[in-house]
Design an enzyme around this catalytic site. Structure first.
Site, mmCIF file in Angstrom:
data_model
loop_
_atom_site.group_PDB
_atom_site.id
_atom_site.type_symbol
_atom_site.label_atom_id
_atom_site.label_comp_id
_atom_site.label_asym_id
_atom_site.label_seq_id
_atom_site.Cartn_x
_atom_site.Cartn_y
_atom_site.Cartn_z
ATOM 1 N N THR A 131 0.821 -1.214 0.000
ATOM 2 C CA THR A 131 0.000 0.000 0.000
ATOM 3 C C THR A 131 0.854 1.263 0.000
ATOM 4 O OG1 THR A 131 -1.546 1.251 1.374
ATOM 5 C CG2 THR A 131 -0.107 -0.255 2.531
ATOM 6 N N ASP A 132 0.275 2.354 -0.486
ATOM 7 C CA ASP A 132 0.990 3.645 -0.428
ATOM 8 C C ASP A 132 1.098 4.166 1.008
ATOM 9 O OD1 ASP A 132 -1.674 4.348 -0.022
ATOM 10 O OD2 ASP A 132 -1.738 5.865 -1.606
ATOM 11 N N GLU A 133 0.309 3.577 1.925
ATOM 12 C CA GLU A 133 0.313 4.099 3.300
ATOM 13 C C GLU A 133 1.654 3.878 4.001
ATOM 14 O OE1 GLU A 133 -3.089 3.363 5.694
ATOM 15 O OE2 GLU A 133 -4.478 3.547 4.029
ATOM 16 N N TYR A 156 -1.828 -0.438 11.003
ATOM 17 C CA TYR A 156 -1.989 -1.115 9.703
ATOM 18 C C TYR A 156 -0.784 -0.838 8.805
ATOM 19 C CZ TYR A 156 -3.311 -1.586 4.791
ATOM 20 O OH TYR A 156 -3.306 -1.882 3.445
ATOM 21 N N LYS A 160 2.198 -3.299 7.315
ATOM 22 C CA LYS A 160 2.469 -3.493 5.881
ATOM 23 C C LYS A 160 3.915 -3.095 5.559
ATOM 24 C CE LYS A 160 0.003 -4.579 2.941
ATOM 25 N NZ LYS A 160 -0.387 -5.909 2.392
HETATM 26 P P1 NAD Z 1 -9.776 -7.196 2.053
HETATM 27 O O1 NAD Z 1 -9.790 -6.938 3.519
HETATM 28 O O2 NAD Z 1 -10.990 -6.912 1.240
HETATM 29 O O3 NAD Z 1 -9.414 -8.731 1.779
HETATM 30 C C1 NAD Z 1 -8.401 -9.400 2.485
HETATM 31 C C2 NAD Z 1 -8.560 -10.896 2.223
HETATM 32 O O4 NAD Z 1 -7.519 -11.567 2.941
HETATM 33 C C3 NAD Z 1 -9.886 -11.461 2.741
HETATM 34 O O5 NAD Z 1 -10.455 -12.328 1.778
HETATM 35 C C4 NAD Z 1 -9.489 -12.242 3.980
HETATM 36 O O6 NAD Z 1 -10.318 -13.366 4.242
HETATM 37 C C5 NAD Z 1 -8.073 -12.661 3.634
HETATM 38 N N1 NAD Z 1 -7.271 -12.918 4.833
HETATM 39 C C6 NAD Z 1 -7.149 -12.098 5.913
HETATM 40 N N2 NAD Z 1 -6.379 -12.681 6.839
HETATM 41 C C7 NAD Z 1 -5.988 -13.885 6.333
HETATM 42 C C8 NAD Z 1 -5.171 -14.928 6.812
HETATM 43 N N3 NAD Z 1 -4.624 -14.880 8.031
HETATM 44 N N4 NAD Z 1 -4.956 -16.000 6.014
HETATM 45 C C9 NAD Z 1 -5.522 -16.069 4.787
HETATM 46 N N5 NAD Z 1 -6.319 -15.109 4.289
HETATM 47 C C10 NAD Z 1 -6.554 -14.025 5.050
HETATM 48 O O7 NAD Z 1 -8.509 -6.420 1.513
HETATM 49 P P2 NAD Z 1 -8.277 -5.640 0.129
HETATM 50 O O8 NAD Z 1 -8.769 -4.266 0.274
HETATM 51 O O9 NAD Z 1 -8.754 -6.483 -0.971
HETATM 52 O O10 NAD Z 1 -6.682 -5.596 0.118
HETATM 53 C C11 NAD Z 1 -5.932 -6.666 -0.416
HETATM 54 C C12 NAD Z 1 -4.445 -6.333 -0.322
HETATM 55 O O11 NAD Z 1 -4.169 -5.146 -1.047
HETATM 56 C C13 NAD Z 1 -3.957 -6.089 1.102
HETATM 57 O O12 NAD Z 1 -2.670 -6.650 1.235
HETATM 58 C C14 NAD Z 1 -3.906 -4.573 1.230
HETATM 59 O O13 NAD Z 1 -2.930 -4.178 2.156
HETATM 60 C C15 NAD Z 1 -3.538 -4.193 -0.193
HETATM 61 N N6 NAD Z 1 -3.993 -2.855 -0.640
HETATM 62 C C16 NAD Z 1 -5.318 -2.503 -0.510
HETATM 63 C C17 NAD Z 1 -5.736 -1.263 -1.003
HETATM 64 C C18 NAD Z 1 -7.185 -0.823 -0.913
HETATM 65 O O14 NAD Z 1 -7.494 0.316 -1.246
HETATM 66 N N7 NAD Z 1 -8.118 -1.673 -0.498
HETATM 67 C C19 NAD Z 1 -4.812 -0.402 -1.600
HETATM 68 C C20 NAD Z 1 -3.481 -0.800 -1.700
HETATM 69 C C21 NAD Z 1 -3.087 -2.037 -1.226
HETATM 70 O O1 DAU Z 2 -4.161 3.986 0.437
HETATM 71 C C1 DAU Z 2 -4.376 2.614 0.361
HETATM 72 C C2 DAU Z 2 -5.211 2.171 1.537
HETATM 73 O O2 DAU Z 2 -6.524 2.667 1.323
HETATM 74 C C3 DAU Z 2 -5.239 0.660 1.716
HETATM 75 O O3 DAU Z 2 -3.933 0.209 2.025
HETATM 76 C C4 DAU Z 2 -6.200 0.254 2.837
HETATM 77 O O4 DAU Z 2 -6.271 -1.156 2.921
HETATM 78 C C5 DAU Z 2 -7.553 0.824 2.505
HETATM 79 O O5 DAU Z 2 -8.454 0.530 3.563
HETATM 80 C C6 DAU Z 2 -7.483 2.329 2.294
HETATM 81 O O6 DAU Z 2 -7.178 3.005 3.540
HETATM 82 P P1 DAU Z 2 -7.947 4.349 3.964
HETATM 83 O O7 DAU Z 2 -7.858 4.500 5.427
HETATM 84 O O8 DAU Z 2 -7.519 5.488 3.118
HETATM 85 O O9 DAU Z 2 -9.455 3.945 3.501
HETATM 86 P P2 DAU Z 2 -10.885 4.170 4.197
HETATM 87 O O10 DAU Z 2 -11.913 3.803 3.184
HETATM 88 O O11 DAU Z 2 -10.950 3.544 5.532
HETATM 89 O O12 DAU Z 2 -10.920 5.739 4.395
HETATM 90 C C7 DAU Z 2 -10.793 6.636 3.309
HETATM 91 C C8 DAU Z 2 -10.807 8.042 3.874
HETATM 92 O O13 DAU Z 2 -12.122 8.314 4.386
HETATM 93 C C9 DAU Z 2 -9.852 8.254 5.040
HETATM 94 O O14 DAU Z 2 -9.328 9.580 4.987
HETATM 95 C C10 DAU Z 2 -10.727 8.106 6.266
HETATM 96 C C11 DAU Z 2 -12.080 8.622 5.791
HETATM 97 N N1 DAU Z 2 -13.260 7.990 6.398
HETATM 98 C C12 DAU Z 2 -13.336 6.637 6.446
HETATM 99 C C13 DAU Z 2 -14.432 6.004 7.013
HETATM 100 C C14 DAU Z 2 -14.497 4.488 7.088
HETATM 101 C C15 DAU Z 2 -14.311 8.776 6.872
HETATM 102 O O15 DAU Z 2 -14.258 10.016 6.796
HETATM 103 N N2 DAU Z 2 -15.395 8.159 7.413
HETATM 104 C C16 DAU Z 2 -15.506 6.804 7.531
HETATM 105 O O16 DAU Z 2 -16.529 6.304 8.072
#
Ligand code: NAD
Ligand code: DAU
Length: 349
Positions: A131-133, A156, A160
């Site tokens: 992730t970019d975080e 988190y 990562k």
């Molecule tokens: P998600 O939470 O939707 O899915 C995670 C999946 O991993 C789920 O299916 C869960 O069952 C599985 N999982 C969790 N713990 C596990 C374990 N111990 N063993 C096996 N499986 C397990 O997550 P996502 O948003 O799809 O993110 C997927 C990946 O991409 C993550 O590594 C996250 O850090 C990365 N990522 C997410 C975003 C985003 O915006 N969502 C952005 C950049 C990177």
């Molecule tokens: O940047 C990549 C990341 O983006 C991934 O690595 C994470 O897995 C993914 O969850 C996401 O993280 P964020 O914290 O940016 O996503 P989230 O949807 O939780 O929140 C987006 C923005 O909105 C953040 O600034 C927090 C804000 N927010 C979020 C929630 C859930 C609110 O204002 N209200 C809310 O209820």
């Protein structure tokens, strides 16, 4: 036939990656390893469940003996590792779960791959999705590049970042063919409704308040999930070993502007008077340690591997809203279960 292990393929991004690979590469057998935590949902990937080149494996990456046995049984040709605990707010209330899954789980996979691949390390690729975080938080200027120093600020992102370091360390120390990508915020179908956009869509649909943290001026860079999956495909096949690639949408929005835009789309789709949904916006207490701004420079990926986002944001938002409105059962199944308890604890009623 090559055997490819994709972890986390029942989750949001993983399900799109699994579908893309199963449908595009008949010469691969895709093993989707997922523990089916609260975020994992086989409905996300039900349409490929019966494909000949697909197998689902229920299992936990924190279970080292199980992971070792799986690698012994299959001798995978490559790994794309997405399984993780992914929600920042949950990491604030339960950091240890993130340490276990994101750090220990990743090390378990690395160890199993190192052992299984010891005589053919050069032919096997371990691709870690991050992730970019990990780069921390930006001020009003600048972009995260691959050279930006790591400065994670939530449990988190720290977990990562730690997993990224370990993947690089295994590449450097043991000669594993590792590769990492760091992506910005994804949006699109199948995202668990704890995340901002699906949470807001669900609340607008049900006429519930839309919780916006702080002043809503935090900035995120949004990318449609299929464009992330396409980038993962390109990097897995053409990326250079040992390299990192940033993936982003060149698409920055403050949370409040994003949600106002969503409200307009929802009003139109639900045939409500324009302005109705915006009245649901409610400012609530800020997230602890809330990162101010993320923005990605993905020019390396575009220059070296020719990847660009394919979808305009407006089109991506329309598709996303349509998907949630058309998949009421998917959404209702989630929000009526444990999620209801999580929501009440986090946001009140
Ligand atoms: P998600 O939470 O939707 O899915 C995670 C999946 O991993 C789920 O299916 C869960 O069952 C599985 N999982 C969790 N713990 C596990 C374990 N111990 N063993 C096996 N499986 C397990 O997550 P996502 O948003 O799809 O993110 C997927 C990946 O991409 C993550 O590594 C996250 O850090 C990365 N990522 C997410 C975003 C985003 O915006 N969502 C952005 C950049 C990177
Ligand atoms: O940047 C990549 C990341 O983006 C991934 O690595 C994470 O897995 C993914 O969850 C996401 O993280 P964020 O914290 O940016 O996503 P989230 O949807 O939780 O929140 C987006 C923005 O909105 C953040 O600034 C927090 C804000 N927010 C979020 C929630 C859930 C609110 O204002 N209200 C809310 O209820």
């Amino acid at each position: 036939m090559k055997k490819l292990l994709i972890t986390g393929g029942a989750g949001f991004i993983g399900s799109h990656v699994v579908r893309l690979f199963v449908q595009k590469y008949s010469q691969y057998h895709i093993y989707n390893l997922d523990a089916l935590t609260y975020a994992g949902n086989l409905e996300n990937i039900a349409d490929v469940a019966d494909e000949e080149n697909y197998t689902f494996v229920k299992g936990d990456i924190t279970d080292a003996p199980f992971i070792n046995a799986l690698f012994k049984e299959h001798n995978f040709d490559g790994v794309i590792h997405l399984a993780a605990e992914s929600h920042v707010d949950r990491s604030i209330t339960n950091p240890l779960e993130f340490i276990n899954t994101n750090i220990i789980g990743t090390v378990n996979l690395l160890n199993a791959a190192k052992e299984a691949w010891k005589n053919e390390l050069n032919d096997k690729r371990f691709y870690h999705i991050s992730t970019d975080e990990v780069y921390g938080s930006l001020g009003s200027e600048g972009l995260f590049t691959e050279e930006t120093s790591y400065d994670p600020k939530s449990p988190y992102s720290a977990s990562k970042a730690s997993s990224d370091h370990l993947v690089r360390a295994y590449g450097n120390t043991y000669g594993m063919q590792v590769i990492i990508s760091n992506c910005s915020n994804n949006y699109g179908p199948n995202q668990f409704p704890e995340k901002l956009l699906p949470l807001a869509i669900n609340n607008i649909k049900n006429n519930n308040p839309i919780p916006i943290y702080g002043k809503g001026d935090n900035i995120r860079d949004w990318l449609y999930v299929l464009d992330h999956a396409r980038a993962i495909d390109v990097i897995f096949h053409n990326g250079a070993t040992g390299q990192t690639y940033n993936i982003g949408g060149i698409n920055e929005w403050t949370n409040i502007d994003l949600i106002r835009t969503l409200c307009k789309i929802m009003d139109r789709k639900l045939e409500r008077t324009i302005g109705t949904s915006e009245q649901l916006i409610t400012f609530v207490n800020d997230r602890a340690g809330h990162d101010k701004r993320y923005a990605i420079d993905s020019s390396k990926l575009s220059r070296e591997l020719g990847w660009e986002p394919s979808l305009q944001f407006e089109e991506g938002m329309e598709k996303t809203v349509d998907w949630y409105l058309e998949n009421e059962t998917w959404l209702n199944n989630i929000v009526s279960g444990d999620y209801a308890k999580y929501y009440e604890e986090r946001y009140g009623r």
